[in-house]
Write a protein that holds these residues in place. Structure first.
Motif, PDB file in Angstrom:
ATOM      1  N   ALA A  22       1.047  -1.414   0.057  1.00 49.78           N
ATOM      2  CA  ALA A  22      -0.187   0.198  -0.149  1.00 49.78           C
ATOM      3  C   ALA A  22       1.049   1.311   0.102  1.00 49.78           C
ATOM      4  N   GLN A  23       2.014   1.111   0.411  1.00 49.42           N
ATOM      5  CA  GLN A  23       3.024   2.361   0.554  1.00 49.42           C
ATOM      6  C   GLN A  23       3.708   2.322  -0.717  1.00 49.42           C
ATOM      7  N   GLY A  24       3.688   1.436  -1.679  1.00 52.09           N
ATOM      8  CA  GLY A  24       4.496   1.490  -2.982  1.00 52.09           C
ATOM      9  C   GLY A  24       5.724   0.640  -2.873  1.00 52.09           C
ATOM     10  N   LEU A  25       6.169  -0.126  -1.591  1.00 53.27           N
ATOM     11  CA  LEU A  25       7.255  -0.788  -1.506  1.00 53.27           C
ATOM     12  C   LEU A  25       6.978  -1.998  -2.308  1.00 53.27           C
ATOM     13  N   VAL A  26       8.293  -2.605  -2.761  1.00 53.03           N
ATOM     14  CA  VAL A  26       8.447  -3.636  -3.706  1.00 53.03           C
ATOM     15  C   VAL A  26       9.107  -4.767  -2.919  1.00 53.03           C
ATOM     16  N   ALA A  27       8.350  -6.024  -3.045  1.00 50.55           N
ATOM     17  CA  ALA A  27       8.919  -7.131  -2.474  1.00 50.55           C
ATOM     18  C   ALA A  27       9.916  -7.722  -3.346  1.00 50.55           C
ATOM     19  N   LEU A  28      11.160  -7.760  -2.588  1.00 50.19           N
ATOM     20  CA  LEU A  28      12.498  -8.274  -3.310  1.00 50.19           C
ATOM     21  C   LEU A  28      12.784  -9.579  -2.696  1.00 50.19           C
ATOM     22  N   LEU A  29      13.428 -10.450  -3.427  1.00 53.29           N
ATOM     23  CA  LEU A  29      13.965 -11.577  -2.749  1.00 53.29           C
ATOM     24  C   LEU A  29      15.455 -11.602  -2.901  1.00 53.29           C
ATOM     25  N   SER A  30      16.273 -12.002  -2.053  1.00 50.54           N
ATOM     26  CA  SER A  30      17.796 -12.326  -2.257  1.00 50.54           C
ATOM     27  C   SER A  30      18.142 -13.599  -1.882  1.00 50.54           C
ATOM     28  N   ALA A  31      19.121 -14.159  -2.450  1.00 51.87           N
ATOM     29  CA  ALA A  31      19.935 -15.456  -2.157  1.00 51.87           C
ATOM     30  C   ALA A  31      21.336 -15.136  -2.746  1.00 51.87           C
ATOM     31  N   HIS A  32      22.094 -16.564  -2.185  1.00 50.37           N
ATOM     32  CA  HIS A  32      23.546 -16.533  -2.612  1.00 50.37           C
ATOM     33  C   HIS A  32      23.518 -17.461  -3.700  1.00 50.37           C
ATOM     34  N   PHE A  33      24.077 -17.024  -4.669  1.00 52.42           N
ATOM     35  CA  PHE A  33      24.323 -17.971  -6.144  1.00 52.42           C
ATOM     36  C   PHE A  33      25.789 -18.099  -6.121  1.00 52.42           C
ATOM     37  N   PRO A  34      26.358 -19.112  -5.498  1.00 53.11           N
ATOM     38  CA  PRO A  34      27.745 -19.362  -5.414  1.00 53.11           C
ATOM     39  C   PRO A  34      28.417 -19.502  -6.786  1.00 53.11           C
ATOM     40  N   ASP A  35      27.724 -20.187  -8.046  1.00 55.39           N
ATOM     41  CA  ASP A  35      28.185 -20.365  -9.206  1.00 55.39           C
ATOM     42  C   ASP A  35      28.441 -18.757  -9.941  1.00 55.39           C
ATOM     43  N   HIS A  36      27.645 -17.746  -9.439  1.00 62.33           N
ATOM     44  CA  HIS A  36      27.771 -16.443  -9.897  1.00 62.33           C
ATOM     45  C   HIS A  36      28.543 -15.400  -9.114  1.00 62.33           C
ATOM     46  N   GLY A  37      29.112 -16.000  -8.082  1.00 70.67           N
ATOM     47  CA  GLY A  37      30.037 -15.183  -7.081  1.00 70.67           C
ATOM     48  C   GLY A  37      29.282 -14.290  -5.976  1.00 70.67           C
ATOM     49  N   GLY A  38      28.069 -14.755  -5.510  1.00 72.48           N
ATOM     50  CA  GLY A  38      27.720 -13.664  -4.646  1.00 72.48           C
ATOM     51  C   GLY A  38      26.162 -13.804  -4.145  1.00 72.48           C
ATOM     52  N   ASP A  39      25.826 -12.767  -3.675  1.00 70.82           N
ATOM     53  CA  ASP A  39      24.159 -12.579  -3.541  1.00 70.82           C
ATOM     54  C   ASP A  39      23.642 -11.724  -4.386  1.00 70.82           C
ATOM     55  N   TYR A  40      22.326 -12.045  -4.849  1.00 74.64           N
ATOM     56  CA  TYR A  40      21.742 -11.497  -6.013  1.00 74.64           C
ATOM     57  C   TYR A  40      20.296 -11.049  -5.518  1.00 74.64           C
ATOM     58  N   LEU A  41      19.627 -10.102  -6.080  1.00 75.66           N
ATOM     59  CA  LEU A  41      18.204  -9.634  -5.860  1.00 75.66           C
ATOM     60  C   LEU A  41      17.381 -10.486  -7.084  1.00 75.66           C
ATOM     61  N   PHE A  42      16.346 -10.534  -6.670  1.00 76.67           N
ATOM     62  CA  PHE A  42      15.315 -11.214  -7.716  1.00 76.67           C
ATOM     63  C   PHE A  42      13.834 -11.035  -7.436  1.00 76.67           C
ATOM     64  N   LEU A  43      12.943 -10.817  -8.456  1.00 75.46           N
ATOM     65  CA  LEU A  43      11.534 -10.815  -8.110  1.00 75.46           C
ATOM     66  C   LEU A  43      11.078 -12.275  -7.714  1.00 75.46           C
ATOM     67  N   PRO A  44       9.842 -12.417  -7.010  1.00 73.32           N
ATOM     68  CA  PRO A  44       9.283 -13.658  -7.153  1.00 73.32           C
ATOM     69  C   PRO A  44       9.033 -14.201  -8.361  1.00 73.32           C
ATOM     70  N   GLY A  45       9.003 -15.541  -8.694  1.00 75.48           N
ATOM     71  CA  GLY A  45       8.437 -15.971 -10.161  1.00 75.48           C
ATOM     72  C   GLY A  45       9.148 -17.544 -10.161  1.00 75.48           C
ATOM     73  N   GLY A  46       8.810 -18.069 -11.178  1.00 75.25           N
ATOM     74  CA  GLY A  46       9.249 -19.355 -11.562  1.00 75.25           C
ATOM     75  C   GLY A  46       8.508 -19.954 -12.798  1.00 75.25           C
ATOM     76  N   ARG A  47       8.632 -20.889 -13.128  1.00 73.96           N
ATOM     77  CA  ARG A  47       8.190 -21.813 -14.086  1.00 73.96           C
ATOM     78  C   ARG A  47       6.784 -22.476 -13.839  1.00 73.96           C
ATOM     79  N   LYS A  48       5.965 -22.272 -14.938  1.00 73.12           N
ATOM     80  CA  LYS A  48       4.705 -22.767 -14.877  1.00 73.12           C
ATOM     81  C   LYS A  48       4.484 -24.262 -14.501  1.00 73.12           C
ATOM     82  N   GLU A  49       3.581 -24.735 -13.971  1.00 74.87           N
ATOM     83  CA  GLU A  49       3.270 -26.248 -13.769  1.00 74.87           C
ATOM     84  C   GLU A  49       2.250 -26.369 -14.760  1.00 74.87           C
ATOM     85  N   PRO A  50       2.280 -27.752 -15.132  1.00 73.87           N
ATOM     86  CA  PRO A  50       1.202 -28.096 -16.110  1.00 73.87           C
ATOM     87  C   PRO A  50      -0.336 -27.758 -15.851  1.00 73.87           C
TER      88      PRO A  50
END
Length: 148
Positions: A22-50
């Motif tokens: 309601a205040q316009g803030l955006v939900a961001l996720l973060s996680a460690h991606f060792p193959d890419h050398g560190g922590d990165y941000l991303f939005l919620p999302g993923g592949r469709k299920e059948p």
């Protein structure tokens, strides 16, 4: 993002969500991606299920990864993953949020949810803090449409 294996012979479509409170803030996720050398941000999302629609995929991924249920959905567009695949990524903005517990899988156990202003999220995108391009594109499209 979901790490389920792709269907044999075809990469599945995916959905990515810009969830704004309601205040316009955006939900961001973060996680460690060792193959890419560190922590990165991303939005919620993923592949469709059948059998899922694009919006159903977006709603499920938002609920599972961020613990968020949205009452209002706005499509922001869809784009090819790569030239080599017919799969598309569908971008959405979600509002009217209800926050609950995350439903993380074993491969998502370190997903951390934080709330950012749109300006901070776009600055993070410009600074290379996102690993994949769909998140920054969705942020730009969501912000552009609020300034018209």
């Amino acid at each position: 993002m979901s790490t389920a294996p792709p269907d044999r012979g075809r990469t599945r479509d995916a959905s990515v969500v810009v969830a704004r409170d309601a205040q316009g803030l955006v939900a961001l996720l973060s996680a460690h991606f060792p193959d890419h050398g560190g922590d990165y941000l991303f939005l919620p999302g993923g592949r469709k299920e059948p059998g899922e629609t694009d919006e159903e995929c977006a709603a499920r991924e938002l609920r599972e990864e961020a613990g968020i249920i949205a009452s209002t959905w706005r499509p922001l567009g869809s784009y090819a993953f790569t030239l080599a695949s017919p799969a598309r990524i569908h971008l959405y903005e979600a509002r009217g949020l209800t926050i609950g517990p995350q439903e993380l899988t074993a491969t998502e156990h370190d997903f951390k949810l934080t709330w950012w202003s749109m300006e901070e999220a776009l600055d993070a995108a410009a600074g290379g803090r996102f690993l994949l391009p769909a998140g920054p594109l969705a942020l730009l499209l969501a912000e552009r449409d609020t300034q018209d």
